[in-house]
Design an enzyme around this catalytic site. Sequence first.
Site, PDB file in Angstrom:
ATOM      1  N   CYS A  49       0.927  26.655  30.123  1.00  0.00           N
ATOM      2  CA  CYS A  49       1.406  25.419  30.767  1.00  0.00           C
ATOM      3  C   CYS A  49       0.928  25.352  32.212  1.00  0.00           C
ATOM      4  O   CYS A  49       1.183  26.271  32.991  1.00  0.00           O
ATOM      5  CB  CYS A  49       2.937  25.379  30.717  1.00  0.00           C
ATOM      6  SG  CYS A  49       3.640  24.086  31.753  1.00  0.00           S
ATOM      7  N   CYS A  52       4.012  25.566  34.776  1.00  0.00           N
ATOM      8  CA  CYS A  52       4.883  26.735  34.905  1.00  0.00           C
ATOM      9  C   CYS A  52       4.528  27.540  36.160  1.00  0.00           C
ATOM     10  O   CYS A  52       3.384  27.549  36.604  1.00  0.00           O
ATOM     11  CB  CYS A  52       4.761  27.625  33.659  1.00  0.00           C
ATOM     12  SG  CYS A  52       5.865  27.159  32.303  1.00  0.00           S
ATOM     13  N   HIS A 112      10.411  26.043  31.602  1.00  0.00           N
ATOM     14  CA  HIS A 112       9.547  25.224  30.745  1.00  0.00           C
ATOM     15  C   HIS A 112      10.346  24.533  29.637  1.00  0.00           C
ATOM     16  O   HIS A 112       9.987  23.449  29.183  1.00  0.00           O
ATOM     17  CB  HIS A 112       8.479  26.142  30.129  1.00  0.00           C
ATOM     18  CG  HIS A 112       7.466  25.419  29.290  1.00  0.00           C
ATOM     19  ND1 HIS A 112       6.398  24.749  29.835  1.00  0.00           N
ATOM     20  CD2 HIS A 112       7.367  25.257  27.946  1.00  0.00           C
ATOM     21  CE1 HIS A 112       5.679  24.205  28.857  1.00  0.00           C
ATOM     22  NE2 HIS A 112       6.239  24.500  27.702  1.00  0.00           N
ATOM     23  N   ASN A 152       7.973  10.066  32.885  1.00  0.00           N
ATOM     24  CA  ASN A 152       7.503   9.703  31.563  1.00  0.00           C
ATOM     25  C   ASN A 152       7.825  10.895  30.672  1.00  0.00           C
ATOM     26  O   ASN A 152       7.238  11.953  30.849  1.00  0.00           O
ATOM     27  CB  ASN A 152       5.991   9.476  31.647  1.00  0.00           C
ATOM     28  CG  ASN A 152       5.504   8.528  30.603  1.00  0.00           C
ATOM     29  OD1 ASN A 152       6.262   7.697  30.101  1.00  0.00           O
ATOM     30  ND2 ASN A 152       4.249   8.639  30.258  1.00  0.00           N
ATOM     31  N   SER A 160       2.085  14.378  28.558  1.00  0.00           N
ATOM     32  CA  SER A 160       1.149  15.392  28.077  1.00  0.00           C
ATOM     33  C   SER A 160       1.763  16.789  28.060  1.00  0.00           C
ATOM     34  O   SER A 160       1.221  17.697  27.463  1.00  0.00           O
ATOM     35  CB  SER A 160      -0.099  15.383  28.954  1.00  0.00           C
ATOM     36  OG  SER A 160       0.271  15.489  30.317  1.00  0.00           O
ATOM     37  N   HIS A 163       7.039  20.359  29.990  1.00  0.00           N
ATOM     38  CA  HIS A 163       7.647  20.951  31.194  1.00  0.00           C
ATOM     39  C   HIS A 163       8.307  19.834  32.019  1.00  0.00           C
ATOM     40  O   HIS A 163       7.681  18.825  32.291  1.00  0.00           O
ATOM     41  CB  HIS A 163       6.575  21.670  32.026  1.00  0.00           C
ATOM     42  CG  HIS A 163       7.158  22.585  33.052  1.00  0.00           C
ATOM     43  ND1 HIS A 163       7.047  23.959  32.980  1.00  0.00           N
ATOM     44  CD2 HIS A 163       7.900  22.325  34.152  1.00  0.00           C
ATOM     45  CE1 HIS A 163       7.686  24.493  34.013  1.00  0.00           C
ATOM     46  NE2 HIS A 163       8.210  23.521  34.725  1.00  0.00           N
ATOM     47  N   HIS A 165       9.201  17.290  34.490  1.00  0.00           N
ATOM     48  CA  HIS A 165       8.540  16.847  35.723  1.00  0.00           C
ATOM     49  C   HIS A 165       8.536  15.330  35.809  1.00  0.00           C
ATOM     50  O   HIS A 165       8.793  14.640  34.818  1.00  0.00           O
ATOM     51  CB  HIS A 165       7.097  17.359  35.764  1.00  0.00           C
ATOM     52  CG  HIS A 165       6.174  16.702  34.770  1.00  0.00           C
ATOM     53  ND1 HIS A 165       6.199  16.976  33.417  1.00  0.00           N
ATOM     54  CD2 HIS A 165       5.207  15.765  34.933  1.00  0.00           C
ATOM     55  CE1 HIS A 165       5.275  16.250  32.793  1.00  0.00           C
ATOM     56  NE2 HIS A 165       4.658  15.498  33.686  1.00  0.00           N
ATOM     57  N   GLN A 167       6.634  11.956  38.432  1.00  0.00           N
ATOM     58  CA  GLN A 167       5.536  11.683  39.357  1.00  0.00           C
ATOM     59  C   GLN A 167       6.006  10.750  40.454  1.00  0.00           C
ATOM     60  O   GLN A 167       6.973  10.008  40.296  1.00  0.00           O
ATOM     61  CB  GLN A 167       4.365  11.041  38.603  1.00  0.00           C
ATOM     62  CG  GLN A 167       3.825  11.932  37.501  1.00  0.00           C
ATOM     63  CD  GLN A 167       2.572  11.358  36.878  1.00  0.00           C
ATOM     64  OE1 GLN A 167       1.585  11.106  37.553  1.00  0.00           O
ATOM     65  NE2 GLN A 167       2.628  11.122  35.585  1.00  0.00           N
ATOM     66  N   LYS A 310      10.455   1.370  18.281  1.00  0.00           N
ATOM     67  CA  LYS A 310      10.166  -0.059  18.429  1.00  0.00           C
ATOM     68  C   LYS A 310       8.740  -0.209  18.942  1.00  0.00           C
ATOM     69  O   LYS A 310       8.327   0.485  19.858  1.00  0.00           O
ATOM     70  CB  LYS A 310      11.142  -0.673  19.427  1.00  0.00           C
ATOM     71  CG  LYS A 310      10.857  -2.130  19.728  1.00  0.00           C
ATOM     72  CD  LYS A 310      11.836  -2.677  20.740  1.00  0.00           C
ATOM     73  CE  LYS A 310      11.484  -4.110  21.125  1.00  0.00           C
ATOM     74  NZ  LYS A 310      11.574  -5.038  19.991  1.00  0.00           N
TER      75      LYS A 310
HETATM   76 ZN    ZN Z   1       5.775  24.933  31.791  1.00  0.00          ZN
END
Ligand code: ZN
Length: 344
Positions: A49, A52, A112, A152, A160, A163, A165, A167, A310
């Site tokens: 990852c 991480c 994670h 997201n 993607s 983990h 997070h 933005q 949906k």
């Molecule tokens: Zn991670």
Amino acid sequence: MNLGQSPHRRYNPLTDEWVLVSPHRTQRPWLGQIESPPAESLPMYDPECYLCPGNTRAGGKRNPVYDSTFVFENDFAALVPSSSAPLPQDDALLRAASERGICRVICFSPRHDWTLPNMPLADIRRVVEVWREQTQELGALDFVNYVQVFENKGALMGASNPHPHCQVWATEHIPTEPAKELRAQADYLQSHHTCLLCDYLVIELARAERLVVQNDHFVVVVPFWAIWPFETMLLARRHLGSLTDLNDAECAALADIIKRLTTRYDNLFRISFPYSMGFHQTPTDGAAHPAMHLHAHYYPPLLRSATIRKFMVGYEMLAEPQRDITPETAAARLREMSEMLDKS
Ligand SMILES: [Zn+2]
Ligand SMILES: [Zn+2]
Ligand SMILES: [Zn+2]
């Protein structure tokens, strides 16, 4: 007219747009089997990852061995701070404008395998404080006029990496969605001499049918004009415009309401609930913007189970968004959920 039975349209005063509601299509009782897919078990630390602690990212930089939150500039940023040469404007129908910006990633936790509902309240509070700090720091840059914080979550939303997070994108221009809502709020303030979302909150608290969860400083509702089946809006009770206006008690309360809301979401279909969420706040362009009322939108794609989502296609792409389950029914379902995370 009974809004629970007849097809109708609802007006969104924040965007000056309409949504078509077709409740008769769901009048049958809730027959949908709730399928929970086998819980994917993630490791606490994943050597592959790029978020991480201690791992190397794609750009070659190495993450510190962080033990709380961690902020870094996106290695594949959509925007860069350096300005480009002015673009030619030789046709009024072919308008373009250069755009500068800064894109950062905020890791919520070194774990994670966690998401916000798993995290201890104190750790979520730290995340809220980082949102406040980042808005302050980026908004203070002279070319930054808007700071967009967004998360997201889930592969269904195209995230993607599991983990935990989010933005933060800081831009030279106020982006389309907040600009649209800001205009509507400013128009409302001018014609009513009151705040659109303060007035809306009074109505929702009095009617209670679309309330999901509340505490001393925040309220979550399924908006009257919601488009996504379990869409919610998180509103500050006090009229404040920006994450930077939050006092310490409000930071703690924001962490509390986020944990409670996301736990209810996870319990709804007994999965880690996917969504896109983000805050709308006062631009950092130096103007006052007294009409702006700090809020967050949660847009989850799921409709009936962990696997039935949906789609915004067909009529919705070409004509107008449409929903079957009413916002009142969605709010009632979310209110029924426990605030203890169902680990089964
Ligand atoms: Zn991670
Ligand atoms: Zn307000
Ligand atoms: Zn908004």
